[in-house]
Motif scaffolding. Sequence first.
Motif, mmCIF file in Angstrom:
data_model
loop_
_atom_site.group_PDB
_atom_site.id
_atom_site.type_symbol
_atom_site.label_atom_id
_atom_site.label_comp_id
_atom_site.label_asym_id
_atom_site.label_seq_id
_atom_site.Cartn_x
_atom_site.Cartn_y
_atom_site.Cartn_z
ATOM 1 N N HIS A 3 0.867 -1.183 0.000
ATOM 2 C CA HIS A 3 0.000 0.000 0.000
ATOM 3 C C HIS A 3 0.899 1.226 0.000
ATOM 4 O O HIS A 3 1.977 1.218 0.585
ATOM 5 C CB HIS A 3 -0.872 0.030 1.256
ATOM 6 N N PHE A 25 -6.796 12.480 -3.766
ATOM 7 C CA PHE A 25 -7.617 11.278 -3.572
ATOM 8 C C PHE A 25 -8.858 11.289 -4.466
ATOM 9 O O PHE A 25 -9.251 10.260 -4.995
ATOM 10 C CB PHE A 25 -8.017 11.125 -2.113
ATOM 11 N N LEU A 28 -7.471 10.631 -8.182
ATOM 12 C CA LEU A 28 -6.897 9.307 -8.462
ATOM 13 C C LEU A 28 -7.871 8.158 -8.193
ATOM 14 O O LEU A 28 -7.854 7.153 -8.889
ATOM 15 C CB LEU A 28 -5.611 9.105 -7.666
ATOM 16 N N ARG A 29 -8.644 8.268 -7.152
ATOM 17 C CA ARG A 29 -9.613 7.233 -6.780
ATOM 18 C C ARG A 29 -9.000 5.833 -6.718
ATOM 19 O O ARG A 29 -9.686 4.846 -6.942
ATOM 20 C CB ARG A 29 -10.804 7.229 -7.731
ATOM 21 N N ALA A 30 -7.710 5.744 -6.457
ATOM 22 C CA ALA A 30 -7.035 4.450 -6.370
ATOM 23 C C ALA A 30 -7.240 3.852 -4.983
ATOM 24 O O ALA A 30 -6.975 4.501 -3.972
ATOM 25 C CB ALA A 30 -5.540 4.626 -6.646
ATOM 26 N N HIS A 31 -7.704 2.639 -4.922
ATOM 27 C CA HIS A 31 -7.987 1.985 -3.638
ATOM 28 C C HIS A 31 -6.719 1.677 -2.853
ATOM 29 O O HIS A 31 -6.759 1.572 -1.631
ATOM 30 C CB HIS A 31 -8.786 0.707 -3.854
ATOM 31 N N GLU A 32 -5.592 1.532 -3.540
ATOM 32 C CA GLU A 32 -4.353 1.193 -2.840
ATOM 33 C C GLU A 32 -3.575 2.425 -2.375
ATOM 34 O O GLU A 32 -2.490 2.316 -1.842
ATOM 35 C CB GLU A 32 -3.462 0.309 -3.710
ATOM 36 N N LEU A 33 -4.148 3.609 -2.532
ATOM 37 C CA LEU A 33 -3.522 4.844 -2.082
ATOM 38 C C LEU A 33 -4.194 5.295 -0.794
ATOM 39 O O LEU A 33 -5.403 5.456 -0.742
ATOM 40 C CB LEU A 33 -3.669 5.924 -3.160
ATOM 41 N N HIS A 34 -3.411 5.488 0.261
ATOM 42 C CA HIS A 34 -3.949 5.746 1.586
ATOM 43 C C HIS A 34 -3.372 7.030 2.190
ATOM 44 O O HIS A 34 -2.553 7.702 1.586
ATOM 45 C CB HIS A 34 -3.643 4.565 2.519
ATOM 46 N N ARG A 63 -9.500 6.814 4.116
ATOM 47 C CA ARG A 63 -8.201 6.462 3.520
ATOM 48 C C ARG A 63 -7.118 6.211 4.571
ATOM 49 O O ARG A 63 -5.986 5.905 4.234
ATOM 50 C CB ARG A 63 -7.729 7.602 2.620
#
Length: 128
Positions: A3, A25, A28-34, A63
């Motif tokens: 992650h 966020f 990008l809407r990437a689920h692996e970005l926190h 997130r």
Amino acid sequence: RVHFAFATAPSPGWFPDLAALELVFEDLRAHELHYWHDAASAHLESKLRRGASWDWLERLGPRLEGCYLSDVEGWSGGRVPGSGEVDFRELRAQLPHRARRVLRLEPGQSRQSALEAIRMVRVLDLDV
């Protein structure tokens, strides 16, 4: 599985501020970005912008991956949790149980202050 996380800016006024992270966020809407919260940095940023340090947790909570635990006195960070201005009892209430908690020790910190930091984390029931 790896992650990636953006952390709270290391100093007030640096990238990323809260608004910039929200835009990143959203874009990008990437689920692996926190998001990784830094209690001391968020407190300093809130003093500079006259907001609440909890804004970061409220707005980026979904997130949130974890939290660095350190304190701040005036404009100086790197203090033992519970020895400065950060309200760690409120922080504990705001952090989701799933969020990792990491005690941040500064380079050159004495063994005694490291032991005091560990003791304070236990006293504050921060589950490190």
